[in-house]
Structure formats: C-alpha cells, structure tokens
Design a protein around this motif. Structure first.
Motif, PDB file in Angstrom:
ATOM      1  N   TYR A   1     -11.322  37.133   3.588  1.00 57.23           N
ATOM      2  CA  TYR A   1     -10.084  36.637   2.996  1.00 57.23           C
ATOM      3  C   TYR A   1      -9.363  35.673   3.950  1.00 57.23           C
ATOM      4  O   TYR A   1      -8.819  34.649   3.514  1.00 57.23           O
ATOM      5  CB  TYR A   1      -9.164  37.804   2.628  1.00 57.23           C
ATOM      6  CG  TYR A   1      -9.765  38.736   1.599  1.00 57.23           C
ATOM      7  CD1 TYR A   1     -10.363  38.237   0.441  1.00 57.23           C
ATOM      8  CD2 TYR A   1      -9.732  40.126   1.781  1.00 57.23           C
ATOM      9  CE1 TYR A   1     -10.917  39.093  -0.505  1.00 57.23           C
ATOM     10  CE2 TYR A   1     -10.283  40.987   0.841  1.00 57.23           C
ATOM     11  CZ  TYR A   1     -10.879  40.467  -0.297  1.00 57.23           C
ATOM     12  OH  TYR A   1     -11.442  41.318  -1.229  1.00 57.23           O
TER      13      TYR A   1
ATOM     14  N   GLU B   1      -8.996  26.699   3.106  1.00 55.69           N
ATOM     15  CA  GLU B   1      -8.116  26.009   2.157  1.00 55.69           C
ATOM     16  C   GLU B   1      -7.058  25.189   2.902  1.00 55.69           C
ATOM     17  O   GLU B   1      -6.769  24.038   2.539  1.00 55.69           O
ATOM     18  CB  GLU B   1      -7.433  27.031   1.248  1.00 55.69           C
ATOM     19  CG  GLU B   1      -6.915  26.466  -0.059  1.00 55.69           C
ATOM     20  CD  GLU B   1      -8.013  26.067  -1.030  1.00 55.69           C
ATOM     21  OE1 GLU B   1      -7.878  24.982  -1.629  1.00 55.69           O
ATOM     22  OE2 GLU B   1      -8.992  26.827  -1.172  1.00 55.69           O
TER      23      GLU B   1
ATOM     24  N   ASN C   1       4.082  33.957   4.840  1.00 60.13           N
ATOM     25  CA  ASN C   1       2.959  34.727   4.296  1.00 60.13           C
ATOM     26  C   ASN C   1       1.831  34.890   5.303  1.00 60.13           C
ATOM     27  O   ASN C   1       1.123  35.902   5.298  1.00 60.13           O
ATOM     28  CB  ASN C   1       2.425  34.065   3.025  1.00 60.13           C
ATOM     29  CG  ASN C   1       3.283  34.372   1.811  1.00 60.13           C
ATOM     30  OD1 ASN C   1       4.135  35.250   1.837  1.00 60.13           O
ATOM     31  ND2 ASN C   1       3.054  33.658   0.735  1.00 60.13           N
TER      32      ASN C   1
ATOM     33  N   SER D   1      -4.274  40.568  -1.346  1.00 61.43           N
ATOM     34  CA  SER D   1      -3.157  40.132  -2.178  1.00 61.43           C
ATOM     35  C   SER D   1      -2.417  38.951  -1.546  1.00 61.43           C
ATOM     36  O   SER D   1      -2.123  37.956  -2.223  1.00 61.43           O
ATOM     37  CB  SER D   1      -2.199  41.299  -2.392  1.00 61.43           C
ATOM     38  OG  SER D   1      -1.054  40.877  -3.112  1.00 61.43           O
TER      39      SER D   1
ATOM     40  N   SER E   1      -4.546  35.807  -1.567  1.00 62.01           N
ATOM     41  CA  SER E   1      -4.555  35.198  -2.902  1.00 62.01           C
ATOM     42  C   SER E   1      -3.290  34.382  -3.143  1.00 62.01           C
ATOM     43  O   SER E   1      -3.344  33.266  -3.683  1.00 62.01           O
ATOM     44  CB  SER E   1      -4.688  36.296  -3.964  1.00 62.01           C
ATOM     45  OG  SER E   1      -4.654  35.747  -5.252  1.00 62.01           O
ATOM     46  N   SER E   2      -2.145  34.954  -2.731  1.00 63.93           N
ATOM     47  CA  SER E   2      -0.866  34.240  -2.876  1.00 63.93           C
ATOM     48  C   SER E   2      -0.854  32.963  -2.029  1.00 63.93           C
ATOM     49  O   SER E   2      -0.367  31.920  -2.459  1.00 63.93           O
ATOM     50  CB  SER E   2       0.298  35.143  -2.443  1.00 63.93           C
ATOM     51  OG  SER E   2       0.371  36.285  -3.256  1.00 63.93           O
TER      52      SER E   2
ATOM     53  N   ILE F   1      -3.470  31.158  -1.051  1.00 64.62           N
ATOM     54  CA  ILE F   1      -4.359  30.146  -1.632  1.00 64.62           C
ATOM     55  C   ILE F   1      -3.695  29.443  -2.817  1.00 64.62           C
ATOM     56  O   ILE F   1      -3.812  28.232  -2.982  1.00 64.62           O
ATOM     57  CB  ILE F   1      -5.703  30.784  -2.041  1.00 64.62           C
ATOM     58  CG1 ILE F   1      -6.500  31.159  -0.777  1.00 64.62           C
ATOM     59  CG2 ILE F   1      -6.518  29.827  -2.907  1.00 64.62           C
ATOM     60  CD1 ILE F   1      -7.709  32.014  -1.034  1.00 64.62           C
ATOM     61  N   THR F   2      -2.937  30.205  -3.608  1.00 66.09           N
ATOM     62  CA  THR F   2      -2.190  29.613  -4.728  1.00 66.09           C
ATOM     63  C   THR F   2      -1.141  28.618  -4.220  1.00 66.09           C
ATOM     64  O   THR F   2      -0.996  27.512  -4.761  1.00 66.09           O
ATOM     65  CB  THR F   2      -1.501  30.714  -5.564  1.00 66.09           C
ATOM     66  OG1 THR F   2      -2.484  31.631  -6.043  1.00 66.09           O
ATOM     67  CG2 THR F   2      -0.752  30.116  -6.744  1.00 66.09           C
ATOM     68  N   LEU F   3      -0.434  29.026  -3.170  1.00 69.44           N
ATOM     69  CA  LEU F   3       0.580  28.150  -2.572  1.00 69.44           C
ATOM     70  C   LEU F   3      -0.041  26.887  -1.981  1.00 69.44           C
ATOM     71  O   LEU F   3       0.484  25.781  -2.149  1.00 69.44           O
ATOM     72  CB  LEU F   3       1.333  28.904  -1.462  1.00 69.44           C
ATOM     73  CG  LEU F   3       2.448  29.855  -1.893  1.00 69.44           C
ATOM     74  CD1 LEU F   3       2.891  30.705  -0.717  1.00 69.44           C
ATOM     75  CD2 LEU F   3       3.634  29.074  -2.449  1.00 69.44           C
TER      76      LEU F   3
ATOM     77  N   LYS G   1      -2.866  25.454  -2.790  1.00 66.95           N
ATOM     78  CA  LYS G   1      -3.328  24.579  -3.869  1.00 66.95           C
ATOM     79  C   LYS G   1      -2.166  23.817  -4.505  1.00 66.95           C
ATOM     80  O   LYS G   1      -2.300  22.642  -4.862  1.00 66.95           O
ATOM     81  CB  LYS G   1      -4.076  25.399  -4.920  1.00 66.95           C
ATOM     82  CG  LYS G   1      -5.470  25.825  -4.471  1.00 66.95           C
ATOM     83  CD  LYS G   1      -6.181  26.634  -5.538  1.00 66.95           C
ATOM     84  CE  LYS G   1      -7.598  27.009  -5.088  1.00 66.95           C
ATOM     85  NZ  LYS G   1      -8.296  27.831  -6.093  1.00 66.95           N
ATOM     86  N   LYS G   2      -1.038  24.492  -4.629  1.00 70.18           N
ATOM     87  CA  LYS G   2       0.160  23.842  -5.158  1.00 70.18           C
ATOM     88  C   LYS G   2       0.612  22.729  -4.210  1.00 70.18           C
ATOM     89  O   LYS G   2       1.024  21.647  -4.637  1.00 70.18           O
ATOM     90  CB  LYS G   2       1.282  24.876  -5.328  1.00 70.18           C
ATOM     91  CG  LYS G   2       2.543  24.303  -5.974  1.00 70.18           C
ATOM     92  CD  LYS G   2       3.605  25.375  -6.121  1.00 70.18           C
ATOM     93  CE  LYS G   2       4.878  24.786  -6.717  1.00 70.18           C
ATOM     94  NZ  LYS G   2       5.960  25.789  -6.845  1.00 70.18           N
ATOM     95  N   ARG G   3       0.511  23.019  -2.918  1.00 68.26           N
ATOM     96  CA  ARG G   3       0.857  22.025  -1.895  1.00 68.26           C
ATOM     97  C   ARG G   3      -0.030  20.791  -2.016  1.00 68.26           C
ATOM     98  O   ARG G   3       0.431  19.649  -1.895  1.00 68.26           O
ATOM     99  CB  ARG G   3       0.697  22.633  -0.509  1.00 68.26           C
ATOM    100  CG  ARG G   3       1.228  21.754   0.621  1.00 68.26           C
ATOM    101  CD  ARG G   3       0.771  22.251   1.978  1.00 68.26           C
ATOM    102  NE  ARG G   3       1.471  21.583   3.024  1.00 68.26           N
ATOM    103  CZ  ARG G   3       1.210  20.340   3.452  1.00 68.26           C
ATOM    104  NH1 ARG G   3       0.224  19.645   2.863  1.00 68.26           N
ATOM    105  NH2 ARG G   3       1.893  19.789   4.431  1.00 68.26           N
TER     106      ARG G   3
END
Length: 225
Positions: free
Chosen positions: A158, A165, A187, A205, A208-209, A211-213, A215-217
């Motif tokens: 993880y 990323e 985080n 968890s 995962s949060s 990676i989402t952030l 990608k948004k960046r």
C-alpha cells in the motif's frame, strides 16, 4: 583583488583618453551642441559600466534575447557615433542635438525598465516553481520513507502504491492544489503511524484516500496547464 583593480583601471582608460583628447584637440571653447554631445558620451559610458551592476546579465534578465549589457553596449556605440557627428559639426541649433540625445536616453531608459520588470517577473516565477518542486519532492520523500520503513508485506504494498502515484505528480500548483497537498501531508502522517504499528486495514484505508487525493491533484494540475 588584482583582477578587480585591472577591471577598474581598464574601464577608466577609455573615458580618460576621450576627455584628454577632447580638451587637447579642441580646447575649452566649444558651442552648446559640442558640450551636449560631450556630456552624452560620458553619461552613456557611465551607464555602460554601471547599469549591468544593478541589472545583472543573468538568465532571468533576458528580454527579447538581450541583456542590460547588450542594451547599454549598443546604446553607447550609437551614442558615440551620433555625438561625434555633433562634436565635429557643432552647429548653432543646439536644441536639435538636445532633442536627439533626450530621445536616445529616453529609449534606453525605457528598455532598461522593461528589463528590470522582466527580471522581477521571471525571478518570482522561478521562486514559485522552486517552492512547487520542493512541495512535491517533500511529499514523495515522505511516502518513500514510509515504504522503506515498512516491514509487513501488505503495508509495504500500500505504501508503494502511494509512493508510485505521488512520484508521477506534476509540480504545477495553485490554491486548490496547495490545499490538497496539505491534506496529503496530513494523511501521510496518519499512514506512517498506522504502518509503524502494523495496522493493515487502516493503512489500506488511508492509502486508498491518499491515492484518490493524488489523482484529484493530477486532474487539477492538467487543468491548470
């Protein structure tokens, strides 16, 4: 020290020689046109020496491919030729000579002011870029540290996904991206804590949060290009 002395001496040779020849050949009796031309040559040479000290010929001082040294060098050459014509002719209509000299000086001052402005803008951009690069590198380093410190295989997986990323993030930044970077940083601290105690589920968890952030960046960075 010696090189500086040589530079000063060599820089003074031309004006000393010019002033000496001016008075030896022409004496002290001259018309207003001649004196205007004489003063213009001396001032333009002083600018040639002094201006690059205040506006260095650095990469950030470029404007249309020229630097302060180029501008003052070309200006001095033009000024010298025109002034010599005025000195030799020494015509009575000295106001014409004065107007020509004023136009030349106004033009070079305008160009130098543009150089100063361009230098300031470029310097600010470079500073901003350095801050952006540092911010991303700092986040990548944090993620790498977490990955290297992890001993559990799952946690390491993880942590590596977060690191990979982050490592492909662009350095472009704005107010929204800065807020995301701050959240990513927080985080990462949480990820580090959970990784240290070996909590796989919470690590998963948070990862995962993250990676989402991230990608948004990336999406925001592409939009800002």
């Amino acid at each position: 020290m010696k090189s500086n002395i040589y530079k000063i001496i060599s820089g003074l040779l031309l004006p000393i020689a010019f002033i000496a020849l001016f008075f030896i050949i022409g004496g002290t009796e001259h018309g207003k046109t001649c004196w205007i031309a004489f003063a213009s040559v001396v001032i333009s040479y002083a600018m040639l020496i002094a201006v690059p000290l205040f506006i260095p010929n650095s990469q950030s001082a470029y404007l249309f491919g020229v630097t302060s040294g180029t501008v003052t060098g070309v200006f001095f050459a033009i000024q010298f030729v025109i002034s010599m014509i005025f000195m030799i002719s020494d015509f009575e209509k000295w106001k014409i000579a004065l107007i020509v000299e004023m136009i030349l000086f106004a033009g070079v001052i305008f160009l130098l002011l543009q150089l100063v402005q361009a230098d300031e803008i470029t310097a600010k951009k470079e500073q901003k870029h350095e801050q952006e690069v540092y911010s991303v590198k700092n986040l990548v380093f944090k993620a790498k540290t977490i990955f290297d410190a992890a001993t559990d295989v799952e946690i390491k997986k993880y942590a590596k996904s977060v690191y990979n990323e982050l490592n492909t993030c662009q350095t472009l930044s704005n107010s929204q991206i800065k807020m995301i970077d701050e959240t990513i940083n927080l985080n990462l601290d949480n990820l580090s804590q959970f990784a240290m105690v070996g909590d796989v589920e919470k690590t998963k968890s948070v990862a995962s949060s993250l990676i989402t952030l991230i990608k948004k960046r990336k999406v925001l960075s592409k939009q800002g290009e």
